[in-house]
Design a protein around this motif. Structure first.
Motif, PDB file in Angstrom:
ATOM      1  N   SER A 276       0.854  -1.191   0.000  1.00  0.00           N
ATOM      2  CA  SER A 276       0.000   0.000   0.000  1.00  0.00           C
ATOM      3  C   SER A 276       0.890   1.241   0.000  1.00  0.00           C
ATOM      4  O   SER A 276       2.080   1.160   0.297  1.00  0.00           O
ATOM      5  CB  SER A 276      -0.920   0.004   1.224  1.00  0.00           C
ATOM      6  N   HIS A 277       0.303   2.341  -0.327  1.00  0.00           N
ATOM      7  CA  HIS A 277       1.097   3.572  -0.330  1.00  0.00           C
ATOM      8  C   HIS A 277       0.200   4.786  -0.154  1.00  0.00           C
ATOM      9  O   HIS A 277      -0.985   4.785  -0.548  1.00  0.00           O
ATOM     10  CB  HIS A 277       1.916   3.711  -1.613  1.00  0.00           C
ATOM     11  N   MET A 278       0.759   5.823   0.444  1.00  0.00           N
ATOM     12  CA  MET A 278       0.100   7.111   0.534  1.00  0.00           C
ATOM     13  C   MET A 278       0.187   7.790  -0.834  1.00  0.00           C
ATOM     14  O   MET A 278       0.969   7.347  -1.699  1.00  0.00           O
ATOM     15  CB  MET A 278       0.788   7.966   1.615  1.00  0.00           C
ATOM     16  N   PRO A 279      -0.590   8.850  -1.082  1.00  0.00           N
ATOM     17  CA  PRO A 279      -0.455   9.583  -2.360  1.00  0.00           C
ATOM     18  C   PRO A 279       0.983  10.075  -2.538  1.00  0.00           C
ATOM     19  O   PRO A 279       1.520  10.775  -1.692  1.00  0.00           O
ATOM     20  CB  PRO A 279      -1.437  10.743  -2.202  1.00  0.00           C
ATOM     21  N   LEU A 316       5.432   5.412   2.786  1.00  0.00           N
ATOM     22  CA  LEU A 316       5.052   6.602   3.532  1.00  0.00           C
ATOM     23  C   LEU A 316       5.506   7.858   2.798  1.00  0.00           C
ATOM     24  O   LEU A 316       6.496   7.839   2.047  1.00  0.00           O
ATOM     25  CB  LEU A 316       5.693   6.572   4.923  1.00  0.00           C
ATOM     26  N   VAL A 317       4.825   8.958   3.050  1.00  0.00           N
ATOM     27  CA  VAL A 317       5.185  10.248   2.450  1.00  0.00           C
ATOM     28  C   VAL A 317       5.125  11.323   3.525  1.00  0.00           C
ATOM     29  O   VAL A 317       4.126  11.429   4.249  1.00  0.00           O
ATOM     30  CB  VAL A 317       4.256  10.625   1.285  1.00  0.00           C
ATOM     31  N   GLY A 327       9.319   6.893   2.474  1.00  0.00           N
ATOM     32  CA  GLY A 327       9.774   5.779   3.299  1.00  0.00           C
ATOM     33  C   GLY A 327       9.080   4.483   2.916  1.00  0.00           C
ATOM     34  O   GLY A 327       7.875   4.464   2.684  1.00  0.00           O
ATOM     35  N   VAL A 328       9.857   3.394   2.850  1.00  0.00           N
ATOM     36  CA  VAL A 328       9.290   2.070   2.585  1.00  0.00           C
ATOM     37  C   VAL A 328       9.317   1.294   3.908  1.00  0.00           C
ATOM     38  O   VAL A 328      10.380   0.929   4.404  1.00  0.00           O
ATOM     39  CB  VAL A 328      10.083   1.327   1.491  1.00  0.00           C
ATOM     40  N   LEU A 391      14.027   7.960   2.190  1.00  0.00           N
ATOM     41  CA  LEU A 391      14.690   8.752   1.150  1.00  0.00           C
ATOM     42  C   LEU A 391      14.220  10.190   1.316  1.00  0.00           C
ATOM     43  O   LEU A 391      13.016  10.458   1.296  1.00  0.00           O
ATOM     44  CB  LEU A 391      14.312   8.232  -0.233  1.00  0.00           C
ATOM     45  N   ALA A 392      15.148  11.121   1.539  1.00  0.00           N
ATOM     46  CA  ALA A 392      14.820  12.553   1.581  1.00  0.00           C
ATOM     47  C   ALA A 392      15.294  13.166   0.270  1.00  0.00           C
ATOM     48  O   ALA A 392      16.506  13.253   0.022  1.00  0.00           O
ATOM     49  CB  ALA A 392      15.497  13.228   2.774  1.00  0.00           C
TER      50      ALA A 392
END
Length: 406
Positions: A276-279, A316-317, A327-328, A391-392
């Protein structure tokens, strides 16, 4: 008696007449010379002033009045210091004192208040002009070098910027060389270890007579050969990632993640994996670089969740004023945060290679690629509670401009 009467008088000798004519010629020549000198002064292509010993302006030419945005009538009798900003008064006074005292040409670079109050950079050449029977005057020739100084400053700034860039480039090239040597040395050690293991099991195989033992030795030898091949593949990927010629553009991370999931489909076969993932945002960067980074993060999460009956991956965002954080997150075996600095080191492994394949190069490549664009990579985790690899990515990324240098 007038000159005319002297000429017509019979009492004037021819000698006196000749002398009178010579004097008249000299006076005429002096008058002509004076007019020519005044014309040369007033029509000179360079701004010029005549100043007396008291520091007051006696005369100006056309170029000087244009430079100062005034008229000759307004400038005449005015203190010379009024033409200069207060910061230049002492230098101007010292210049005049040297000229009148030493009676030799002097020069200086001063600031002058020009037309419209603009502060100009001028070269001043001062020369003493003594006049018989009159007080000497100082002639000041003014050359406006404002544009030249501005151009020189631009050139100086550009040169200094280039020097800084060269210094940074030198440091980056040195770091690249050191990293490349480290990779080669560590790769040599890893290859030597895996190949030696394979050779030892093959030697053991030749000596064994029991069929089960021989099969076991062959399996171990095959595993060592696979590890060797895996290391070679990782080295190839490492070199490809290091030599990417970046092409920054707007990148849709949702599309990149979709491609990554397609590429890692074989790692999810016969497994219960929820992704799953955020926008996800669109960022400015190189799509291949971002694909490599997300591919490594997803593959890493799939590897360390194999022990779970149901693996969960969530992207994540977060967002700051200057960065996008991606982020994973997984529910895998995690790691001890005391070892967080080792996670992205070259050939670093926090888990036994017998249980989790890999060379330790992938996350080091991620870190290098992130740093190349002004980004960062790090990880957070807890033992047996999963991990999140972050990751930034800067909103205004920059590439170092060196192919293969991060």
């Amino acid at each position: 008696m007038t000159h005319e009467s002297a000429r017509t008088s019979p009492e004037v000798s021819p000698t006196v007449e000749a002398r009178l004519q010579a004097v008249e010629a000299q006076v005429h020549a002096l008058q002509m010379g004076l007019r020519q000198a005044r014309a040369l002064f007033h029509d000179a292509p360079q701004a010029a002033l005549l100043v007396n010993a008291q520091g007051r302006i006696v005369e100006t030419n056309a170029q000087a009045t244009a430079l100062l945005g005034s008229t000759a009538a307004l400038l005449q009798g005015r203190p010379l210091l009024n033409l200069f900003p207060p910061t230049a008064h002492s230098a101007c006074t010292a210049l005049l004192e040297r000229v009148f005292h030493h009676r030799s040409p002097e020069g200086a670079e001063l600031q002058l208040v020009g037309a419209g109050g603009q502060v100009l950079e001028v070269l001043v050449a001062a020369t003493l002009h003594p006049s018989e029977g009159q007080e000497p005057l100082c002639q000041l020739m003014l050359t406006d070098v404002t544009a030249f100084k501005a151009a020189h400053q631009v050139l100086l700034d550009a040169t200094q910027a280039q020097e800084r860039d060269i210094q940074l480039l030198t440091v980056k090239l040195r770091q690249l060389g050191e990293e490349f040597r480290n990779v080669m040395l560590l790769s040599e050690g890893e290859l030597s270890t895996t190949l030696t293991r394979a050779q030892n099991f093959l030697t053991l195989y030749e000596r064994q007579t029991d069929l089960d033992e021989r099969r076991r030795s062959l399996r171990h030898a095959a595993t060592a050969v696979q590890q060797t091949q895996g290391l070679l593949d990782s080295l190839k990927q490492y070199m490809q990632a290091r030599t990417i010629r970046a092409r920054p553009q707007h990148v849709n991370l949702t599309r990149v993640l979709r491609e990554v999931l397609k590429d890692t489909a074989d790692l999810r076969l016969d497994r219960d994996v929820q992704v799953s993932h955020m926008p996800l945002p669109s960022v400015v960067g190189d799509s291949r670089v971002l694909h490599i980074i997300l591919h490594e993060y997803v593959a890493n999460a799939l590897k360390f969740t194999r022990v779970r009956s149901q693996a969960r991956l969530h992207v994540l965002v977060k967002e700051t004023d200057t960065e996008h954080w991606i982020g994973v997150e997984d529910n895998g075996v995690g790691f001890n945060m005391r070892q967080k600095e080792q996670v992205v080191d070259l050939f670093s492994r926090l888990h036994p290679s017998e249980l989790y394949e890999g060379t330790g190069l992938g996350l080091a490549v991620v870190r290098s690629l992130c740093e190349r664009f002004g980004g960062r990579a790090w990880a957070e985790g807890k033992v047996n509670q999963g991990a999140t690899f972050w990751l930034a990515w800067p909103k205004t990324p920059h590439s170092d401009g060196i192919t293969g240098v991060s």
